[in-house]
Design an enzyme around this catalytic site. Sequence first.
Site, PDB file in Angstrom:
ATOM      1  N   LEU A 153      -8.438   5.143  -4.416  1.00 54.52           N
ATOM      2  CA  LEU A 153      -8.900   4.457  -5.570  1.00 54.52           C
ATOM      3  C   LEU A 153      -8.266   4.838  -6.649  1.00 54.52           C
ATOM      4  CD1 LEU A 153     -11.791   2.778  -5.763  1.00 54.52           C
ATOM      5  CD2 LEU A 153     -12.625   4.722  -7.104  1.00 54.52           C
ATOM      6  N   GLY A 154      -6.855   4.190  -6.642  1.00 58.49           N
ATOM      7  CA  GLY A 154      -6.027   4.399  -7.823  1.00 58.49           C
ATOM      8  C   GLY A 154      -6.423   2.962  -8.709  1.00 58.49           C
ATOM      9  N   ARG A 155      -5.438   2.690  -9.584  1.00 56.08           N
ATOM     10  CA  ARG A 155      -5.550   1.369 -10.300  1.00 56.08           C
ATOM     11  C   ARG A 155      -5.817   0.317  -9.449  1.00 56.08           C
ATOM     12  NH1 ARG A 155      -0.444   3.622 -13.768  1.00 56.08           N
ATOM     13  NH2 ARG A 155       0.110   4.067 -11.611  1.00 56.08           N
ATOM     14  N   ARG A 176      -8.116  11.926  -2.694  1.00 56.63           N
ATOM     15  CA  ARG A 176      -7.890  13.372  -2.377  1.00 56.63           C
ATOM     16  C   ARG A 176      -9.277  13.954  -3.193  1.00 56.63           C
ATOM     17  NH1 ARG A 176      -2.230  13.207  -5.436  1.00 56.63           N
ATOM     18  NH2 ARG A 176      -3.294  11.389  -6.095  1.00 56.63           N
ATOM     19  N   ILE A 230      -2.583  -3.626   2.007  1.00 57.29           N
ATOM     20  CA  ILE A 230      -1.770  -4.020   0.842  1.00 57.29           C
ATOM     21  C   ILE A 230      -1.035  -3.114   0.521  1.00 57.29           C
ATOM     22  CG2 ILE A 230      -3.168  -6.145   0.058  1.00 57.29           C
ATOM     23  CD1 ILE A 230      -3.338  -2.966  -1.657  1.00 57.29           C
ATOM     24  N   ARG A 232       1.324   0.067   2.139  1.00 59.58           N
ATOM     25  CA  ARG A 232       2.581   0.148   2.697  1.00 59.58           C
ATOM     26  C   ARG A 232       2.210   0.328   4.376  1.00 59.58           C
ATOM     27  NH1 ARG A 232       5.053  -0.791  -1.002  1.00 59.58           N
ATOM     28  NH2 ARG A 232       6.547   0.274  -2.336  1.00 59.58           N
ATOM     29  N   ASP A 256      -0.649  -7.315   4.593  1.00 60.07           N
ATOM     30  CA  ASP A 256       0.505  -7.977   3.653  1.00 60.07           C
ATOM     31  C   ASP A 256       1.833  -7.030   3.851  1.00 60.07           C
ATOM     32  OD1 ASP A 256       1.649  -9.439   1.729  1.00 60.07           O
ATOM     33  OD2 ASP A 256       1.356  -7.737   0.163  1.00 60.07           O
ATOM     34  N   GLU A 261       9.471  -3.864   7.963  1.00 55.27           N
ATOM     35  CA  GLU A 261       9.411  -5.054   7.371  1.00 55.27           C
ATOM     36  C   GLU A 261      11.041  -5.532   7.392  1.00 55.27           C
ATOM     37  OE1 GLU A 261       7.647  -5.094   3.381  1.00 55.27           O
ATOM     38  OE2 GLU A 261       5.709  -4.378   4.353  1.00 55.27           O
ATOM     39  N   HIS A 279       4.340  -9.747   2.491  1.00 56.31           N
ATOM     40  CA  HIS A 279       4.748  -8.601   1.327  1.00 56.31           C
ATOM     41  C   HIS A 279       4.521  -9.450   0.079  1.00 56.31           C
ATOM     42  CE1 HIS A 279       5.936  -4.456   0.281  1.00 56.31           C
ATOM     43  NE2 HIS A 279       5.318  -4.867  -0.825  1.00 56.31           N
ATOM     44  N   VAL A 280       3.551 -10.126  -0.253  1.00 57.39           N
ATOM     45  CA  VAL A 280       3.568 -10.877  -1.326  1.00 57.39           C
ATOM     46  C   VAL A 280       2.711 -10.627  -2.531  1.00 57.39           C
ATOM     47  CG1 VAL A 280       4.397 -13.205  -0.439  1.00 57.39           C
ATOM     48  CG2 VAL A 280       1.872 -12.650  -0.393  1.00 57.39           C
ATOM     49  N   GLY A 281       2.215  -9.394  -2.486  1.00 64.36           N
ATOM     50  CA  GLY A 281       1.133  -8.800  -3.188  1.00 64.36           C
ATOM     51  C   GLY A 281       1.533  -8.697  -4.796  1.00 64.36           C
TER      52      GLY A 281
HETATM   53  C1  8YV Z   1       7.820  -4.741  -4.027  1.00 60.05           C
HETATM   54  C2  8YV Z   1       6.071  -3.211  -3.884  1.00 60.05           C
HETATM   55  O1  8YV Z   1       8.562  -3.792  -4.925  1.00 60.05           O
HETATM   56  O2  8YV Z   1       5.140  -2.527  -6.012  1.00 60.05           O
HETATM   57  C3  8YV Z   1       5.446  -2.220  -5.037  1.00 60.05           C
HETATM   58  O3  8YV Z   1       5.552  -1.116  -4.749  1.00 60.05           O
HETATM   59  O4  8YV Z   1       5.903  -2.897  -2.677  1.00 60.05           O
HETATM   60  C4  8YV Z   1       6.243  -4.591  -4.355  1.00 60.05           C
HETATM   61  O5  8YV Z   1       5.729  -4.844  -5.356  1.00 60.05           O
HETATM   62  C5  8YV Z   1       8.175  -6.038  -4.544  1.00 60.05           C
HETATM   63  O6  8YV Z   1       8.289  -6.618  -3.244  1.00 60.05           O
HETATM   64  C6  8YV Z   1       9.972  -6.215  -4.944  1.00 60.05           C
HETATM   65  O7  8YV Z   1      10.541  -5.862  -4.038  1.00 60.05           O
END
Ligand code: 8YV
Length: 313
Positions: A153-155, A176, A230, A232, A256, A261, A279-281
């Site tokens: 529960l971070g930002r 934590r 969303i 890793r 995502d 990847e 990975h479009v977050g």
């Molecule tokens: C990537 C991300 O950095 O912020 C992160 O940790 O994984 C993404 O925002 C973005 O894909 C740029 O490569």
Amino acid sequence: MKPDVLVLAALPDFLMEPLRAVAVCHDFWQADDADKEALLTEAGPRIRGVVMAGGSVAPVEMLERLPALEIVSVFGVGYDGVPVGYCEKRGIRVTNTPDVLTDDVADIAVALVLMTSRRLAAAERFVRNGEWMKGAFPLAHALRGKTAGILGLGRIGKAIAERLRAHGMQVAYHGRKAQAVAYRFCDSLKELAEVADFLIVACPGGPGTRHLVDADILSALGPDGTLINIARGSVVDEGALVAALEKGSLRGAGLDVFEHEPAVPEALLKSERVVLLPHVGSGTQETRREMARLCVGNVAAHFAGEALLTPVV
Ligand code: 8YV
């Protein structure tokens, strides 16, 4: 004299252009193995900065070849690809791009919750494939009254929680430590998975969280549960996820991010139970430009002897 900077990933022009104005850039990511070796041997001793994406990795063995390195600037909030402890010992500064991407990443988490619960990708394919002419789309599941279990529960986790509350969901979390928030804190990830209908991974990556979501946690989430990631790919044991989906011991997953990847396991590509995004977050024009401003701004500030904009260490 402009400082020499090693660029570890393909980065957008709106980042590279201003970066080239303040530094001499060496494109490491484009080089083949022999060229990489030559680049490290020839330019390595002059390199004073490294610029990399959130998902890229700067191994210690590579940083050892850069004796003049002063700063690693990450184009992303996650800096799990940087050996931060090692950098700290060597006095190398590390920066990232927090806050500017929080809303976009939280939006994608909500989109994945909606896409999995309402089966929106399948429903869209249903119309395109002409299946609607043959009958109605099967009923899906509502969000109202369901529980979102947020791991981390971070930002970003908090921004996801706020959004899902507006969809009538309950929120629980594990991290934590308990925080001064109105959401239920779960002492263990297993307890969180047991109470959650949607287990949402929003914690940092890296060795400390690797495979936290394993077969045991997925079985606690259960056959009516859905996993959303969303954060890793490394946080989830992808093999265990595939097995749970194939057995039907998990309702679905919205992902995502992935362990390797851009490779996505064949079993996930074929599964009707999953929604997959590339990975479009943080992938909007607005946000990526803000991230680029911070990423280059940190490099420029460092070499101008000014305070870093968003330091990690
Ligand atoms: C990537 C991300 O950095 O912020 C992160 O940790 O994984 C993404 O925002 C973005 O894909 C740029 O490569």
